[in-house]
Design an enzyme around this catalytic site. Structure first.
Site, PDB file in Angstrom:
ATOM      1  CE1 TYR A  46       8.468  10.976  14.623  1.00 45.06           C
ATOM      2  CE2 TYR A  46       7.014  12.513  14.067  1.00 45.06           C
ATOM      3  CZ  TYR A  46       7.421  11.197  14.424  1.00 45.06           C
ATOM      4  OH  TYR A  46       6.275  10.352  14.376  1.00 45.06           O
TER       5      TYR A  46
ATOM      6  CB  SER B 125       6.620   8.452  17.311  1.00 44.38           C
ATOM      7  OG  SER B 125       7.788   7.924  16.828  1.00 44.38           O
TER       8      SER B 125
ATOM      9  CE  LYS C 189       4.350  12.544  16.390  1.00 47.75           C
ATOM     10  NZ  LYS C 189       3.001  12.883  16.057  1.00 47.75           N
TER      11      LYS C 189
HETATM   12  N1  LIG Z   1       3.522   5.726   9.932  1.00 45.33           N
HETATM   13  C1  LIG Z   1       3.917   5.139  11.282  1.00 45.33           C
HETATM   14  O1  LIG Z   1       4.470   4.110  11.107  1.00 45.33           O
HETATM   15  C2  LIG Z   1       4.002   6.024  12.304  1.00 45.33           C
HETATM   16  C3  LIG Z   1       3.231   7.229  12.523  1.00 45.33           C
HETATM   17  N2  LIG Z   1       3.395   7.880  13.722  1.00 45.33           N
HETATM   18  C4  LIG Z   1       2.626   9.261  13.781  1.00 45.33           C
HETATM   19  O2  LIG Z   1       1.109   9.003  13.328  1.00 45.33           O
HETATM   20  C5  LIG Z   1       0.776  10.136  12.517  1.00 45.33           C
HETATM   21  C6  LIG Z   1       0.221   9.799  11.376  1.00 45.33           C
HETATM   22  O3  LIG Z   1       1.432   9.332  10.353  1.00 45.33           O
HETATM   23  P1  LIG Z   1       1.196   8.750   9.222  1.00 45.33           P
HETATM   24  O4  LIG Z   1      -0.089   8.544   8.691  1.00 45.33           O
HETATM   25  O5  LIG Z   1       2.374   7.675   8.820  1.00 45.33           O
HETATM   26  O6  LIG Z   1       1.767  10.049   8.420  1.00 45.33           O
HETATM   27  P2  LIG Z   1       1.193  10.523   6.863  1.00 45.33           P
HETATM   28  O7  LIG Z   1       2.087  11.709   6.556  1.00 45.33           O
HETATM   29  O8  LIG Z   1       0.943   9.569   5.948  1.00 45.33           O
HETATM   30  O9  LIG Z   1      -0.066  11.398   7.251  1.00 45.33           O
HETATM   31  C7  LIG Z   1      -0.153  12.608   8.086  1.00 45.33           C
HETATM   32  C8  LIG Z   1      -1.281  13.528   7.390  1.00 45.33           C
HETATM   33  O10 LIG Z   1      -1.452  14.617   8.231  1.00 45.33           O
HETATM   34  C9  LIG Z   1      -1.496  15.800   7.607  1.00 45.33           C
HETATM   35  N3  LIG Z   1      -0.949  17.030   8.330  1.00 45.33           N
HETATM   36  C10 LIG Z   1       0.082  16.904   8.478  1.00 45.33           C
HETATM   37  N4  LIG Z   1       0.221  18.323   9.039  1.00 45.33           N
HETATM   38  C11 LIG Z   1      -0.794  18.783   9.021  1.00 45.33           C
HETATM   39  C12 LIG Z   1      -1.394  20.142   9.588  1.00 45.33           C
HETATM   40  N5  LIG Z   1      -0.516  20.953  10.075  1.00 45.33           N
HETATM   41  N6  LIG Z   1      -2.803  20.232   9.455  1.00 45.33           N
HETATM   42  C13 LIG Z   1      -3.387  19.281   8.937  1.00 45.33           C
HETATM   43  N7  LIG Z   1      -3.043  18.165   8.566  1.00 45.33           N
HETATM   44  C14 LIG Z   1      -1.909  17.926   8.520  1.00 45.33           C
HETATM   45  C15 LIG Z   1      -1.062  15.160   6.139  1.00 45.33           C
HETATM   46  O11 LIG Z   1      -1.635  16.137   5.032  1.00 45.33           O
HETATM   47  C16 LIG Z   1      -1.110  13.593   6.239  1.00 45.33           C
HETATM   48  O12 LIG Z   1      -2.360  13.456   5.256  1.00 45.33           O
HETATM   49  C17 LIG Z   1       1.765  11.120  12.943  1.00 45.33           C
HETATM   50  O13 LIG Z   1       1.363  12.147  13.833  1.00 45.33           O
HETATM   51  C18 LIG Z   1       3.083  10.468  13.090  1.00 45.33           C
HETATM   52  O14 LIG Z   1       4.203  10.871  13.720  1.00 45.33           O
HETATM   53  C19 LIG Z   1       3.990   7.550  14.742  1.00 45.33           C
HETATM   54  C20 LIG Z   1       4.623   6.445  14.706  1.00 45.33           C
HETATM   55  C21 LIG Z   1       4.777   5.643  13.427  1.00 45.33           C
HETATM   56  O1  LIG Z   2       7.216   7.887  14.201  1.00 47.37           O
HETATM   57  C1  LIG Z   2       7.594   7.287  13.094  1.00 47.37           C
HETATM   58  O2  LIG Z   2       8.346   5.992  13.185  1.00 47.37           O
HETATM   59  C2  LIG Z   2       8.118   5.112  12.288  1.00 47.37           C
HETATM   60  C3  LIG Z   2       9.201   4.025  12.306  1.00 47.37           C
HETATM   61  O3  LIG Z   2      10.739   4.634  12.526  1.00 47.37           O
HETATM   62  P1  LIG Z   2      11.783   4.208  11.562  1.00 47.37           P
HETATM   63  O4  LIG Z   2      12.700   5.275  11.888  1.00 47.37           O
HETATM   64  O5  LIG Z   2      12.158   2.839  12.136  1.00 47.37           O
HETATM   65  O6  LIG Z   2      11.199   4.378  10.285  1.00 47.37           O
HETATM   66  C4  LIG Z   2       8.257   5.758  10.860  1.00 47.37           C
HETATM   67  O7  LIG Z   2       8.478   4.764   9.676  1.00 47.37           O
HETATM   68  C5  LIG Z   2       7.255   6.845  10.548  1.00 47.37           C
HETATM   69  O8  LIG Z   2       7.507   7.431   9.471  1.00 47.37           O
HETATM   70  C6  LIG Z   2       7.370   7.973  11.900  1.00 47.37           C
HETATM   71  O9  LIG Z   2       6.305   8.609  11.713  1.00 47.37           O
END
Ligand SMILES: NC(=O)C1=CN([C@@H]2O[C@H](COP(=O)(O)OP(=O)(O)OC[C@H]3O[C@@H](n4cnc5c(N)ncnc54)[C@H](O)[C@@H]3O)[C@@H](O)[C@H]2O)C=CC1
Ligand SMILES: O=C1O[C@H](COP(=O)(O)O)[C@@H](O)[C@H](O)[C@H]1O
Length: 247
Positions: A145, A109, A149
């Site tokens: 968090y 992240s 990462k």
């Molecule tokens: N959405 C974004 O802009 C960003 C996301 N990320 C990373 O990408 C990954 C996915 O993020 P998103 O899809 O946005 O989050 P999200 O919350 O939409 O999806 C995460 C999924 O992981 C599952 N999960 C969480 N803990 C779990 C566990 N212990 N065992 C099994 N499943 C589990 C949840 O049920 C969920 O479906 C995360 O690791 C997040 O930190 C990083 C930077 C930005």
């Molecule tokens: O790692 C993540 O970063 C995005 C962007 O960060 P933000 O503080 O500008 O929102 C965040 O939206 C996302 O939930 C998180 O998993």
């Protein structure tokens, strides 16, 4: 990649973006503790990544892993990121190595390096500012968090050096569907469109690498993350730019 691809956290935003662009290109095995709303005909494993036996079973025959599962909240409490993002991620890496998985893409992240912004914002979010992070810099997490990462990145370094697992850590910026974040310069600087997200992780499955850290953003005029390494090593060719949207 002819072998099954294990997609952890498949039910989430990033997982759905990846599937949306690569649905028919791989034999997907979808793992999440919450079943996806629409899994089509893909194999689904409902499990927690901290369940070692379940994760090991899910690795059977897998050629590559895209590891997304975890608590994505920048304000997540230490107990949650310790359990889900650190312990769970170590379980996934260990099981991947023991199963003979070839490569793993880890969802890191922007928050792993958030404190590089502290003395430079808001200028660094604006076009023309020449400050860049390129993936060679040490982590400077902006919260616990982000610490989790950075821990996932270091775990990947160990599992590559000790066990020869190919690892790419993708420091994802801000995945937002359809358009960049609105009225949010930081989000616009690090926007990742759904189609660029799908393309980037497809390249993580197809390219060859040892251990890499790359930035997962679209080709935004406002960017302060370099995407040159992703282009060079992965063949990443982003199509979107937050500047081309009214936001
Ligand atoms: N959405 C974004 O802009 C960003 C996301 N990320 C990373 O990408 C990954 C996915 O993020 P998103 O899809 O946005 O989050 P999200 O919350 O939409 O999806 C995460 C999924 O992981 C599952 N999960 C969480 N803990 C779990 C566990 N212990 N065992 C099994 N499943 C589990 C949840 O049920 C969920 O479906 C995360 O690791 C997040 O930190 C990083 C930077 C930005
Ligand atoms: O790692 C993540 O970063 C995005 C962007 O960060 P933000 O503080 O500008 O929102 C965040 O939206 C996302 O939930 C998180 O998993």
């Amino acid at each position: 990649m002819d072998d099954p691809v294990l997609l952890t956290g498949a039910s989430g935003r990033v997982g759905q973006a990846i599937l949306g662009g690569n649905e028919d290109d791989y034999e997907w095995r979808l793992l999440d503790r919450e079943p996806p709303a629409d899994a089509a005909d893909h194999e689904v494993v409902v499990a927690d990544i901290t369940d070692e036996n379940a994760v090991r079973d899910a690795m059977d025959g897998v050629g590559a892993v895209i590891h997304l599962a975890g608590d994505p909240r920048p304000d997540a409490p230490w107990e949650s990121v310790l359990q889900n993002n650190i312990d769970g991620t170590q379980t996934v890496y260990e099981a991947a190595v023991d199963a003979g998985v070839e490569k793993l893409a880890f969802a890191s992240s922007n928050h792993a390096v958030g404190h590089y912004e502290t003395d430079r914002k808001p200028d660094l979010y604006r076009e023309g500012d020449d400050f860049r992070l390129d993936g060679t810099e040490l982590p400077r997490p902006s919260n616990l968090y982000g610490v989790s990462k950075a821990a996932g990145e270091v775990l990947g370094r160990y599992y590559h050096d000790e066990h020869d697992l190919s690892v790419v850590c993708v420091r994802i910026g801000n995945l937002t569907k359809g358009h960049p974040p609105i009225d949010y310069e930081r989000g616009q600087a690090m926007w990742l469109s759904y189609r660029d997200c799908a393309h980037l992780f497809e390249r993580c499955l197809e390219a060859d690498y040892d251990y890499e850290i790359v930035y997962g953003i679209s080709d935004n005029d406002r960017k302060y993350y370099s995407i040159e390494r992703a282009k060079e090593i992965l063949g990443y060719e982003p199509q979107d730019n937050s500047a081309e949207h009214d936001a």
